[in-house]
Design an enzyme around this catalytic site. Structure first.
Site, PDB file in Angstrom:
ATOM      1  N   ASP A  51       0.835  -1.200   0.000  1.00  0.00           N
ATOM      2  CA  ASP A  51       0.000   0.000   0.000  1.00  0.00           C
ATOM      3  C   ASP A  51       0.870   1.251   0.000  1.00  0.00           C
ATOM      4  O   ASP A  51       2.023   1.212   0.418  1.00  0.00           O
ATOM      5  CB  ASP A  51      -0.896   0.012   1.248  1.00  0.00           C
ATOM      6  CG  ASP A  51      -1.967  -1.072   1.174  1.00  0.00           C
ATOM      7  OD1 ASP A  51      -2.367  -1.413   0.050  1.00  0.00           O
ATOM      8  OD2 ASP A  51      -2.374  -1.568   2.236  1.00  0.00           O
TER       9      ASP A  51
ATOM     10  N   TYR B  19       5.030  -9.255   7.542  1.00  0.00           N
ATOM     11  CA  TYR B  19       4.626  -7.869   7.759  1.00  0.00           C
ATOM     12  C   TYR B  19       4.801  -7.505   9.222  1.00  0.00           C
ATOM     13  O   TYR B  19       4.713  -8.359  10.103  1.00  0.00           O
ATOM     14  CB  TYR B  19       3.132  -7.688   7.441  1.00  0.00           C
ATOM     15  CG  TYR B  19       2.729  -8.052   6.042  1.00  0.00           C
ATOM     16  CD1 TYR B  19       2.684  -7.086   5.046  1.00  0.00           C
ATOM     17  CD2 TYR B  19       2.359  -9.361   5.731  1.00  0.00           C
ATOM     18  CE1 TYR B  19       2.286  -7.414   3.758  1.00  0.00           C
ATOM     19  CE2 TYR B  19       1.964  -9.701   4.456  1.00  0.00           C
ATOM     20  CZ  TYR B  19       1.918  -8.728   3.461  1.00  0.00           C
ATOM     21  OH  TYR B  19       1.531  -9.051   2.204  1.00  0.00           O
TER      22      TYR B  19
ATOM     23  N   TYR C  23      -4.511  -9.341   2.105  1.00  0.00           N
ATOM     24  CA  TYR C  23      -4.716  -7.932   2.480  1.00  0.00           C
ATOM     25  C   TYR C  23      -4.652  -7.841   4.000  1.00  0.00           C
ATOM     26  O   TYR C  23      -5.584  -8.265   4.695  1.00  0.00           O
ATOM     27  CB  TYR C  23      -6.070  -7.441   1.973  1.00  0.00           C
ATOM     28  CG  TYR C  23      -6.151  -7.331   0.471  1.00  0.00           C
ATOM     29  CD1 TYR C  23      -5.584  -6.244  -0.195  1.00  0.00           C
ATOM     30  CD2 TYR C  23      -6.821  -8.290  -0.290  1.00  0.00           C
ATOM     31  CE1 TYR C  23      -5.679  -6.124  -1.577  1.00  0.00           C
ATOM     32  CE2 TYR C  23      -6.923  -8.183  -1.662  1.00  0.00           C
ATOM     33  CZ  TYR C  23      -6.345  -7.089  -2.303  1.00  0.00           C
ATOM     34  OH  TYR C  23      -6.442  -6.976  -3.663  1.00  0.00           O
TER      35      TYR C  23
END
Ligand code: ZN
Length: 447
Positions: A253, A321, A392
């Site tokens: 993103d 992440y 996501y």
């Protein structure tokens, strides 16, 4: 008798129309090996002239009359015998396919083309040829009419002969695998054009700042965000190219950083003037022009066909992440244990609402390998999340109003929101690994 059919066919063609040696030879291009069409045509014509001479010497009046008629279509190979028999100069007719221009055309294109390629610093090239459609159709109709099966088109002859001439006389190399440029030749008007192949450089990038998009994001008032592609513009100035395109294995993103291992990419530079770049210099240019917000490590040159592997979704096996998560009403040690129960689950995600305007609405399943959480203070938790590529993460946290299942929000029974996201590690597919040093060194030495 051996050869009768072949000679008969060649003669039939010549009775119908005048052809130069090259254009006649081309109609039989697939026969014999290691000769040019020029040699094939000359050989056929000489045998035809000899056959006529034999019959004429044996008193065949019809053969004499026929030779008188066809000699003009045969051309120079028939002129001496014609003078001997008719005591007159032969009027040679112009080749009905090339007007006798093809030899000179190939010669001139080779000389001018090699100069042009050198001007662009090209050493590996291919030739592309444009020929009027009418000429290609005429050739095909001749082959069809005379039942010829071993012909080749003028386009393929020009392509090969120009390539051969430039390669043998000017030291440049024809390279179908990895050409630096295509020399585009137009027949018969002799216009030449060099179409430079893109330069592909493989490497990785890091995005140290937030609010940076991957691709240039134009709006009426300029770019929406600073982008990685803009950070790469400095490369264009060094290499003298037209534009630069980033081919990456996925994207993060705009507000997420790309840290840790970096993300594998191929940087495509279109129409560069420099083909052997100083990669270290390019890395410095990117770092300086972006004020250190974007960094690249350039590992070597790639090929056009490598781009596909980088862009495929399977290119990325998993990612790690770091997410900074806020939970309504604070976080207890029990909450952290609940979140870690998500280890190993399969997450079903309907396309997130925030990307619905550009992505098809569908459900996809992604593996969540591991979640590790650490309480920071009050409602804040830092989570390390390892998942298959394409998950996501923001929706894994907030649940996207039930479109992602399970989610942090669902598991905790309270609203959770991802405040900050960083990509720490991209585990790439083995196909993206560069060839080993060893295989490059084990090539035989040229002495
Ligand atoms: Zn010709």
């Amino acid at each position: 008798m051996l050869g009768t059919d072949l000679i008969g066919k060649a003669l039939e063609v010549l009775k119908a129309r005048p052809l130069c040696d090259r254009c006649l030879g081309r109609l039989f291009a697939g026969l014999g090996y290691g000769w040019s069409n020029l040699e094939r045509g000359a050989a056929l014509k000489k045998v035809i002239v000899m056959s006529y001479h034999e019959r004429i010497r044996e008193g065949d009046e019809g053969a004499l009359r026929e030779f008188g008629e066809v000699a003009g279509n045969i051309g120079a190979h028939a002129s001496s015998l014609y003078r001997l028999l008719f005591d007159n100069e032969l009027e040679v007719r112009e080749c009905s396919l090339c007007g006798g221009r093809l030899d000179g055309f190939i010669e001139e294109v080779a000389v001018r083309g090699s100069k042009l390629l050198s001007l662009y610093n090209i050493s590996r090239f291919v030739v592309g040829v444009r020929v009027p459609r009418g000429l290609l159709e005429l050739e095909e109709s001749i082959a069809l009419q005379h039942g010829l099966r071993y012909w080749e088109s003028i386009r393929s002859e020009i392509r090969r002969e120009v390539g051969k001439a430039i390669q043998s006389r000017f030291g440049l190399k024809v390279d179908f695998e990895d050409p630096e440029a295509m020399l585009v030749v137009s027949y018969p008007d002799l216009s030449l054009e060099v179409v430079i192949s893109s330069l592909y450089i493989r490497g990785r990038y890091w995005k140290v700042g937030r609010m940076i998009s991957q691709a240039y994001w134009p709006t009426v008032g300029g770019a929406r965000y600073y982008s990685i592609e803009q950070a790469l513009y400095g490369i264009l100035e060094v290499l003298g190219g037209e534009s630069v395109v980033l081919h990456a294995s996925g994207r993060e993103d705009v507000d997420a950083r790309m840290l840790g291992s970096g993300r594998p990419v191929i940087v495509e530079v279109k129409a560069p003037r420099v083909r052997r770049p100083d990669l270290g210099l390019l890395e410095r240019v990117v770092r300086e022009s972006s004020g250190g917000l974007v960094m690249v490590k350039l590992e070597g040159l790639a090929r056009r066909r490598d781009v596909k592997a980088y862009k495929e979704e399977v290119a990325v096996r998993s990612k790690v992440y770091r997410a900074l998560v806020a939970v309504d009403g604070g976080v207890s040690p029990e909450d952290l244990r609940m979140l870690e129960l998500l280890n190993g689950v399969t997450v079903l995600q309907r396309t997130p609402k925030r990307v619905l305007h550009r992505r098809r609405d569908m459900v996809r399943s992604r593996k969540l390998y591991e979640v590790k959480c650490r309480l920071i203070a009050g409602p804040l938790v830092e989570c390390l999340i390892r998942a298959s590529g394409g998950l996501y993460v923001k929706e894994l946290v907030n649940g996207d109003d039930g479109r992602t299942k399970p989610s942090f929000t669902e598991v905790l029974g309270r609203r959770a929101e991802c405040l900050e996201l960083d990509v720490l590690y991209v585990e790439e597919h083995p196909a993206l690994q560069p060839p080993t040093q060893q295989s490059q060194e084990s090539r035989p030495q040229q002495g």
